[in-house]
Design a protein around this motif. Structure first.
Motif, mmCIF file in Angstrom:
data_model
loop_
_atom_site.group_PDB
_atom_site.id
_atom_site.type_symbol
_atom_site.label_atom_id
_atom_site.label_comp_id
_atom_site.label_asym_id
_atom_site.label_seq_id
_atom_site.Cartn_x
_atom_site.Cartn_y
_atom_site.Cartn_z
ATOM 1 N N VAL A 34 1.029 -1.831 0.231
ATOM 2 C CA VAL A 34 -0.500 -0.243 -0.059
ATOM 3 C C VAL A 34 0.191 1.456 -0.172
ATOM 4 C CG1 VAL A 34 -1.637 1.826 1.094
ATOM 5 C CG2 VAL A 34 -2.044 -0.787 0.327
ATOM 6 N N THR A 35 1.722 1.061 0.979
ATOM 7 C CA THR A 35 2.762 2.744 0.942
ATOM 8 C C THR A 35 3.526 2.634 0.069
ATOM 9 O OG1 THR A 35 2.527 1.742 3.587
ATOM 10 C CG2 THR A 35 4.440 3.280 1.810
ATOM 11 N N ALA A 36 3.901 1.840 -0.978
ATOM 12 C CA ALA A 36 4.799 1.563 -2.274
ATOM 13 C C ALA A 36 4.492 2.363 -3.183
ATOM 14 C CB ALA A 36 5.433 0.687 -2.499
ATOM 15 N N VAL A 37 2.767 1.630 -3.698
ATOM 16 C CA VAL A 37 1.651 2.419 -4.268
ATOM 17 C C VAL A 37 1.183 3.372 -4.056
ATOM 18 C CG1 VAL A 37 -0.272 2.237 -5.481
ATOM 19 C CG2 VAL A 37 0.845 0.157 -4.560
ATOM 20 N N THR A 38 1.349 4.459 -3.489
ATOM 21 C CA THR A 38 0.932 5.038 -2.924
ATOM 22 C C THR A 38 2.301 6.597 -3.595
ATOM 23 O OG1 THR A 38 -0.243 4.834 -0.752
ATOM 24 C CG2 THR A 38 0.110 7.231 -0.983
ATOM 25 N N LEU A 39 3.551 5.793 -2.593
ATOM 26 C CA LEU A 39 4.530 6.812 -2.966
ATOM 27 C C LEU A 39 4.648 6.758 -4.196
ATOM 28 C CD1 LEU A 39 7.144 4.982 -0.274
ATOM 29 C CD2 LEU A 39 6.157 7.677 -0.175
ATOM 30 N N VAL A 40 4.608 5.386 -5.383
ATOM 31 C CA VAL A 40 4.683 5.934 -6.842
ATOM 32 C C VAL A 40 3.864 6.718 -7.479
ATOM 33 C CG1 VAL A 40 4.623 4.049 -8.560
ATOM 34 C CG2 VAL A 40 5.501 3.019 -7.183
ATOM 35 N N VAL A 41 2.879 6.810 -6.993
ATOM 36 C CA VAL A 41 1.313 7.943 -7.369
ATOM 37 C C VAL A 41 1.997 9.704 -7.012
ATOM 38 C CG1 VAL A 41 -0.624 8.884 -7.230
ATOM 39 C CG2 VAL A 41 -0.347 6.132 -7.625
ATOM 40 N N GLN A 42 2.494 9.682 -5.679
ATOM 41 C CA GLN A 42 3.218 10.676 -5.536
ATOM 42 C C GLN A 42 4.693 11.359 -6.292
ATOM 43 O OE1 GLN A 42 3.543 9.406 -1.238
ATOM 44 N NE2 GLN A 42 0.749 10.574 -0.372
ATOM 45 N N ALA A 43 5.350 10.210 -6.326
ATOM 46 C CA ALA A 43 6.331 10.106 -6.918
ATOM 47 C C ALA A 43 5.816 10.904 -8.478
ATOM 48 C CB ALA A 43 7.609 9.466 -6.962
ATOM 49 N N THR A 44 5.421 9.979 -9.023
ATOM 50 C CA THR A 44 4.577 10.768 -10.480
ATOM 51 C C THR A 44 3.876 12.152 -10.405
ATOM 52 O OG1 THR A 44 4.061 8.857 -10.634
ATOM 53 C CG2 THR A 44 2.952 10.396 -12.052
ATOM 54 N N ILE A 45 2.639 12.409 -9.711
ATOM 55 C CA ILE A 45 2.567 13.556 -9.089
ATOM 56 C C ILE A 45 3.573 14.942 -9.464
ATOM 57 C CG2 ILE A 45 1.147 15.890 -7.741
ATOM 58 C CD1 ILE A 45 -0.347 13.240 -9.747
ATOM 59 N N ALA A 46 4.523 14.442 -8.624
ATOM 60 C CA ALA A 46 5.723 15.258 -8.189
ATOM 61 C C ALA A 46 6.452 15.673 -9.571
ATOM 62 C CB ALA A 46 6.637 15.071 -7.140
ATOM 63 N N VAL A 47 6.640 14.715 -10.451
ATOM 64 C CA VAL A 47 7.512 14.595 -11.681
ATOM 65 C C VAL A 47 6.792 16.003 -12.357
ATOM 66 C CG1 VAL A 47 8.116 13.238 -13.641
ATOM 67 C CG2 VAL A 47 8.935 12.049 -11.805
ATOM 68 N N MET A 48 5.194 15.190 -12.671
ATOM 69 C CA MET A 48 4.775 15.914 -12.913
ATOM 70 C C MET A 48 4.552 17.714 -12.842
ATOM 71 S SD MET A 48 1.173 13.783 -13.513
ATOM 72 C CE MET A 48 -0.232 15.078 -14.070
ATOM 73 N N ILE A 49 5.351 17.937 -11.882
ATOM 74 C CA ILE A 49 5.034 19.539 -11.458
ATOM 75 C C ILE A 49 6.570 19.612 -11.990
ATOM 76 C CG2 ILE A 49 4.586 20.658 -8.998
ATOM 77 C CD1 ILE A 49 2.768 19.298 -7.648
ATOM 78 N N SER A 50 6.719 18.798 -11.364
ATOM 79 C CA SER A 50 8.698 19.914 -11.345
ATOM 80 C C SER A 50 9.549 18.623 -11.352
ATOM 81 C CB SER A 50 8.851 20.861 -10.159
ATOM 82 O OG SER A 50 10.585 21.011 -10.819
ATOM 83 N N PRO A 51 10.092 17.962 -12.927
ATOM 84 C CA PRO A 51 10.315 16.663 -13.333
ATOM 85 C C PRO A 51 11.740 16.885 -12.313
ATOM 86 C CG PRO A 51 9.275 17.526 -14.861
ATOM 87 C CD PRO A 51 9.256 18.547 -14.047
ATOM 88 N N LEU A 52 12.498 18.268 -12.762
ATOM 89 C CA LEU A 52 14.283 17.898 -11.813
ATOM 90 C C LEU A 52 14.273 17.664 -10.240
ATOM 91 C CD1 LEU A 52 16.048 21.154 -14.225
ATOM 92 C CD2 LEU A 52 16.201 17.730 -13.770
ATOM 93 N N LEU A 53 12.903 18.675 -9.987
ATOM 94 C CA LEU A 53 13.127 18.432 -8.463
ATOM 95 C C LEU A 53 13.356 16.804 -7.775
ATOM 96 C CD1 LEU A 53 11.640 21.983 -7.089
ATOM 97 C CD2 LEU A 53 13.788 21.219 -6.820
ATOM 98 N N ALA A 54 11.567 16.966 -8.864
ATOM 99 C CA ALA A 54 11.051 15.045 -8.419
ATOM 100 C C ALA A 54 12.151 14.808 -8.419
ATOM 101 C CB ALA A 54 10.368 15.323 -8.998
ATOM 102 N N LEU A 55 13.001 14.055 -9.178
ATOM 103 C CA LEU A 55 13.613 12.357 -9.177
ATOM 104 C C LEU A 55 14.742 13.285 -8.307
ATOM 105 C CD1 LEU A 55 13.874 13.142 -13.226
ATOM 106 C CD2 LEU A 55 13.386 11.203 -12.269
ATOM 107 N N LEU A 56 15.523 14.052 -7.943
ATOM 108 C CA LEU A 56 16.799 14.671 -6.451
ATOM 109 C C LEU A 56 16.095 13.725 -5.384
ATOM 110 C CD1 LEU A 56 19.038 16.300 -5.516
ATOM 111 C CD2 LEU A 56 17.815 18.538 -5.291
ATOM 112 N N ALA A 57 14.730 14.216 -5.224
ATOM 113 C CA ALA A 57 14.012 13.789 -4.132
ATOM 114 C C ALA A 57 13.397 12.378 -4.016
ATOM 115 C CB ALA A 57 12.363 14.630 -4.134
ATOM 116 N N ILE A 58 13.300 12.109 -5.280
ATOM 117 C CA ILE A 58 13.282 10.367 -5.525
ATOM 118 C C ILE A 58 14.524 9.786 -5.333
ATOM 119 C CG2 ILE A 58 12.849 8.684 -7.346
ATOM 120 C CD1 ILE A 58 10.741 10.347 -8.108
#
Length: 593
Positions: A179-203
């Protein structure tokens, strides 16, 4: 420490981490295989709800960017706001109201989906517990006696109770990880959609943290296995302590039992404390890393010329990710800590072959049994019995006596079919006793030993354990009369509903044995085996009981095993066993005398 020693230690830790990861993945495959075998539809429903919950969560987070953009008056890159404006909603207040309404609606949907997911998860785990516990008990009940005679009672007790519960806990942790992994994948996808560079750094930073968890959790499996062994030892020692408590208190020696039990509890607590300390260290590192992570993220956003709306939205999304990230770190270690219990269940099931239950072929048996040069030996020099030749005709009463170690119990095990003779034959109704006859033969037996089993329930409920029925009260009282205990129970306030307590503790030893005899008589056996079954009953009462047993209204043979010579007086013949030898038959006293 020298550089060479440091490198060797680092290599050893890396090897331990790889071994732990390999074993974790192997046990996870086994756990998922078990789930797929008996709960596939429920698992699919649960997975569907997990994905739905994560998607609704993602939809809510996706609304953060237009909301933040309106609040900070930054429309750069806000395609959703521009789309809404193109359909006629240009007023920022109206846009904000729309997005806030959608955000609240998404939150309500998420709450409902999470409720359905958690309810389905609870039902799924309860089903898993029931099936795993039933599987272990059914495998034990359908096994051959030779497959299970050497099993430790503490091991079986721990498996059916503690290990099944901890295996369910492991499954619960695995569900939470998914459950947590699926949630994190969706949240990370949203973050990438907002700002790819920042999201990739966070991931990238989150991935480093999870890698540390796998490395740091290399000892969780070992600690879990150690705790499991300690709990089993504790259960065994507690049983020994309670069984011997009366004599220990009489001799004032209970301190020795207590000292051993405390040593086991200390070891178990030390392992649990080590696991808790490891998790606390991981939490400390995580919180310190999050502080540094926040500073790097904001600084990186400024250097990358990210808009204020994007930066704020990404920070909000990633702050929502911090909780699940910490949870998955902790849950992975909890999961590894509980996995050894599932491994122990799988080990037991692999040790005991799966056998179909014996099925009755409706043979009409008259109670006759014959051993022809039958032998069973546990070793080349000691233990066992034979060769023995013994015949019990229908309606005949045969006695068996001899010193301890002569093989009386082994002989009974061959008569009941628990042990197949290694040489010679056991014949019932003139036919060799084999698997085709086993269900019918055991259905024609009542086998009573000196140690009686009683549930912590009423006399009525314990009589129902005869495996036959239903029986009305008159039949129950008649069986109790034949067993010589009806008068005692009628004098009690509750009669058949008298509570027996744990292991029949509210009754005397002789009363417990006679209730067990009544339970056996309800089976209307063709052969009644009494293995010291009335040893706690005085001689006069035993003689009265035997007179009544000789007059039962059905044809019944009896095999009486005892050291007490007075108990052999009703027998037509008495056979004497001696260690390593067999003496044949000696005359007894007929029932009519």
């Amino acid at each position: 420490m020298t550089p060479r020693h440091a490198a060797a230690a680092q290599g050893s830790r890396s090897l331990q981490a790889r071994v732990a990861l390999t074993e974790t993945l192997s046990l996870t495959r086994g756990l998922l295989t078990r789930v797929d075998a008996h709960s596939r539809p429920q698992a699919r429903r649960l997975i569907g709800l997990m994905i739905a919950g994560a998607l609704v969560e993602g939809a809510g987070l996706a609304l953060l960017l237009p909301i933040v953009g309106i609040v900070v008056a930054d429309e750069s890159g806000n395609a959703v706001t521009q789309l809404i404006a193109s359909v006629g909603i240009v007023d920022q207040s109206a846009q904000l109201s729309l997005f806030l309404g959608l955000f609240v609606f998404a939150g309500l949907i998420r709450a409902q989906v999470h409720y359905l997911r958690d309810a389905a998860s609870a039902r799924f785990q309860t089903r898993f517990t029931r099936i795993e516990r039933s599987t272990v008990v059914e495998r034990l009940s359908q096994a051959r006696w030779t497959d299970i005679v050497g099993l430790s009672h503490a091991r079986v007790g721990s498996l059916v109770t503690l290990d099944v519960d901890r295996a369910t806990m492991a499954l619960s942790h695995l569900i939470r990880i998914v459950v947590t992994a699926v949630t994190l994948v969706v949240q990370a996808t949203i973050a990438v959609m907002i700002s790819p560079l920042l999201a990739l750094l966070a991931i990238l930073l989150i991935g480093v943290g999870l890698g540390y968890v796998f490395f740091a959790g290399r000892s969780a499996l070992t600690l879990g296995a150690g705790l499991q062994a300690s709990m089993r030892t504790m259960q065994r020692d507690t049983g020994v302590f309670m069984a011997g408590l009366k004599t220990s208190m009489a001799q004032n020696t209970q301190g020795a039992f207590l000292a051993e039990l405390q040593a086991v509890m200390y070891r178990a607590r030390a392992m649990a404390l080590h696991q808790q300390t490891t998790q606390s260290g991981a939490r400390r590192l995580f919180h310190a890393g999050m502080t540094l992570f926040g500073a790097v993220l904001v600084g990186g956003g400024v250097l990358l010329d990210v808009t204020a709306a994007q930066l704020i939205a990404v920070v909000l999304v990633l702050s929502r990710m911090s909780g699940p990230t910490l949870a998955i770190q902790q849950t992975i270690q909890h999961y590894q800590f509980a996995l050894p219990s599932f491994r122990e269940i799988q080990t037991l099931l692999s040790e005991i072959p799966s056998r179909p239950p014996t099925v009755s072929s409706n043979l009409k048996l008259d109670g006759s049994v014959e051993l022809i040069e039958a032998s069973y030996r546990y070793g080349s020099t000691s233990g066992g019995v034979g060769p023995v030749s013994l015949k019990i005709a229908p309606g005949e009463i045969v006695g068996l006596t001899g010193p301890s170690g002569a093989g009386k119990t082994t002989l009974l095990d061959m008569v009941t079919g628990l042990l197949p003779p290694q040489s010679g034959e056991v014949r019932v109704n003139g036919r060799i006793l084999d698997g085709h006859m086993m269900a019918d033969w055991r259905g024609a037996l009542a086998y009573l030993t000196q140690s009686t089993f009683h549930a912590n329930d009423t006399v009525r409920a314990n009589l129902a354990l005869s495996g036959t029925g239903p029986h009305d009260d008159a039949m129950l009282w008649d069986a109790l009369r034949l067993a010589g205990v009806a008068g005692t129970l009628r004098a009690r306030d509750h009669g058949l509903d008298t509570p027996m307590g744990e292991q029949g503790g509210t009754l005397s030893g002789g009363e417990r044995q006679r209730v067990a005899l009544a339970r056996g008589l309800l089976r209307r056996p063709k052969l009644l085996i009494l293995d010291e079954a009335l040893a706690a009953v005085d001689v006069a009462t035993e003689r009265a009981i035997m007179r009544d047993l000789c007059a039962v209204p059905w044809s019944m043979s009896m095999l009486i095993v005892t050291h007490r010579l007075e108990s052999l007086s009703p027998c037509d013949r008495v056979h004497m066993l001696a260690p390593g030898s067999y003496s044949g038959a000696a005359p007894g006293t007929d029932c009519s005398q």
